[in-house]
Design a protein around this motif. Structure first.
Motif, PDB file in Angstrom:
ATOM      1  N   ASN A   1      40.882  21.511  23.270  1.00 20.46           N
ATOM      2  CA  ASN A   1      40.076  22.474  23.669  1.00 20.46           C
ATOM      3  C   ASN A   1      40.748  23.313  24.942  1.00 20.46           C
ATOM      4  N   TYR A   2      40.636  24.480  25.060  1.00 19.75           N
ATOM      5  CA  TYR A   2      40.970  25.099  26.311  1.00 19.75           C
ATOM      6  C   TYR A   2      39.947  25.645  27.011  1.00 19.75           C
ATOM      7  N   TRP A   3      39.802  25.311  28.221  1.00 18.64           N
ATOM      8  CA  TRP A   3      38.714  25.514  29.247  1.00 18.64           C
ATOM      9  C   TRP A   3      38.679  26.870  29.955  1.00 18.64           C
ATOM     10  N   LEU A   4      37.810  27.353  30.142  1.00 18.70           N
ATOM     11  CA  LEU A   4      37.580  28.637  31.011  1.00 18.70           C
ATOM     12  C   LEU A   4      36.658  27.899  32.074  1.00 18.70           C
ATOM     13  N   LEU A   5      37.340  27.683  33.239  1.00 15.81           N
ATOM     14  CA  LEU A   5      36.477  26.850  34.309  1.00 15.81           C
ATOM     15  C   LEU A   5      35.824  27.705  35.206  1.00 15.81           C
ATOM     16  N   ALA A   6      35.822  29.086  35.615  1.00 19.54           N
ATOM     17  CA  ALA A   6      35.253  29.731  36.333  1.00 19.54           C
ATOM     18  C   ALA A   6      35.065  31.383  35.949  1.00 19.54           C
ATOM     19  N   LEU A   7      34.095  31.815  36.033  1.00 14.85           N
ATOM     20  CA  LEU A   7      34.053  33.132  36.140  1.00 14.85           C
ATOM     21  C   LEU A   7      32.877  33.966  36.797  1.00 14.85           C
ATOM     22  N   MET A   8      33.304  34.843  37.854  1.00 16.83           N
ATOM     23  CA  MET A   8      32.335  35.269  38.696  1.00 16.83           C
ATOM     24  C   MET A   8      32.632  36.891  38.787  1.00 16.83           C
ATOM     25  N   ILE A   9      31.501  37.633  38.984  1.00 15.94           N
ATOM     26  CA  ILE A   9      31.553  38.804  39.227  1.00 15.94           C
ATOM     27  C   ILE A   9      30.800  39.065  40.837  1.00 15.94           C
ATOM     28  N   ASP A  10      31.828  39.730  41.790  1.00 17.21           N
ATOM     29  CA  ASP A  10      30.938  40.150  43.070  1.00 17.21           C
ATOM     30  C   ASP A  10      29.837  40.951  43.006  1.00 17.21           C
ATOM     31  N   THR A  11      28.931  40.253  43.853  1.00 14.14           N
ATOM     32  CA  THR A  11      27.515  40.774  44.074  1.00 14.14           C
ATOM     33  C   THR A  11      27.336  42.363  43.829  1.00 14.14           C
ATOM     34  N   LYS A  12      28.329  42.993  44.656  1.00 13.01           N
ATOM     35  CA  LYS A  12      28.390  44.560  44.643  1.00 13.01           C
ATOM     36  C   LYS A  12      28.810  45.091  43.462  1.00 13.01           C
TER      37      LYS A  12
ATOM     38  N   ASP B   1      39.550  49.488  37.440  1.00 14.72           N
ATOM     39  CA  ASP B   1      40.414  50.232  38.211  1.00 14.72           C
ATOM     40  C   ASP B   1      41.352  49.741  39.060  1.00 14.72           C
ATOM     41  N   SER B   2      41.238  50.128  40.495  1.00 14.02           N
ATOM     42  CA  SER B   2      41.755  49.544  41.851  1.00 14.02           C
ATOM     43  C   SER B   2      41.093  48.582  42.460  1.00 14.02           C
ATOM     44  N   ASP B   3      39.718  48.389  41.921  1.00 12.23           N
ATOM     45  CA  ASP B   3      38.943  47.919  42.746  1.00 12.23           C
ATOM     46  C   ASP B   3      38.518  46.148  42.132  1.00 12.23           C
ATOM     47  N   LEU B   4      38.934  45.346  43.331  1.00 11.13           N
ATOM     48  CA  LEU B   4      38.783  44.028  42.892  1.00 11.13           C
ATOM     49  C   LEU B   4      37.467  43.701  42.680  1.00 11.13           C
ATOM     50  N   VAL B   5      36.939  43.300  41.462  1.00  7.30           N
ATOM     51  CA  VAL B   5      35.506  43.037  41.174  1.00  7.30           C
ATOM     52  C   VAL B   5      35.063  41.592  41.074  1.00  7.30           C
ATOM     53  N   GLY B   6      36.005  40.641  40.736  1.00  8.42           N
ATOM     54  CA  GLY B   6      35.571  39.358  40.293  1.00  8.42           C
ATOM     55  C   GLY B   6      36.963  38.489  40.265  1.00  8.42           C
ATOM     56  N   PHE B   7      36.534  37.387  39.685  1.00  5.31           N
ATOM     57  CA  PHE B   7      37.412  36.181  39.739  1.00  5.31           C
ATOM     58  C   PHE B   7      37.347  35.180  38.513  1.00  5.31           C
TER      59      PHE B   7
END
Length: 148
Positions: A71-82, A53-59
């Protein structure tokens, strides 16, 4: 509903405030600010903010140019601890795969993770990423998704 948005002047600072747990820092050692800075000099890196929704939750960061093996690379994926444990990582990864397939017409997506990050390994495998190496490559298990 998960949405992906480009990191911009409006959300870059909020992205730098995202964090993982202390234990996860061993698996995700580069902070978001590093990826944003690197994307300014490595011009094919695309940093993305992940919203519920409107909450920033990851990157996340992906490359919009293939490597020498197409090959195409997905280099980083993270979800904030909260926001962890709510399925946002899975949904964000699905959206990233769709985005890369549609915008880049890629046939192969690569992703890596530290061997101790079993949660990431299980997530990637459950969405069709298969290990491509017997050992580690630059300290990571490297996985491949063949896109149809």
């Amino acid at each position: 509903m998960i949405q992906l948005k480009s990191v911009s002047v409006d959300n870059w600072y909020a992205c730098t405030q995202l964090d993982v747990t202390e234990e996860q820092r061993k698996s995700f050692p580069a902070p978001v600010v590093y990826w944003i800075a690197e994307s300014k000099v490595v011009t094919d890196f695309r940093p993305m903010a992940i919203y519920y929704d409107s909450d920033l939750v990851g990157f996340a960061v992906y490359s919009d140019k293939p490597d020498h093996e197409d090959n195409y690379w997905l280099l980083a994926l993270m979800i904030d601890t909260k926001y962890q444990g709510r399925g946002y990582g899975r949904e964000a990864l699905r959206k990233l795969i769709d985005l890369m397939k549609e915008s880049l017409n890629c046939k192969r997506i690569m992703i890596g993770h530290r061997p101790e990050n079993g949660i990431a390994g299980n997530l990637y495998e459950s969405l069709g990423f298969h290990s491509v190496s017997e050992g580690l490559i630059d300290g990571e298990v490297v996985r491949l998704l063949r896109c149809k």
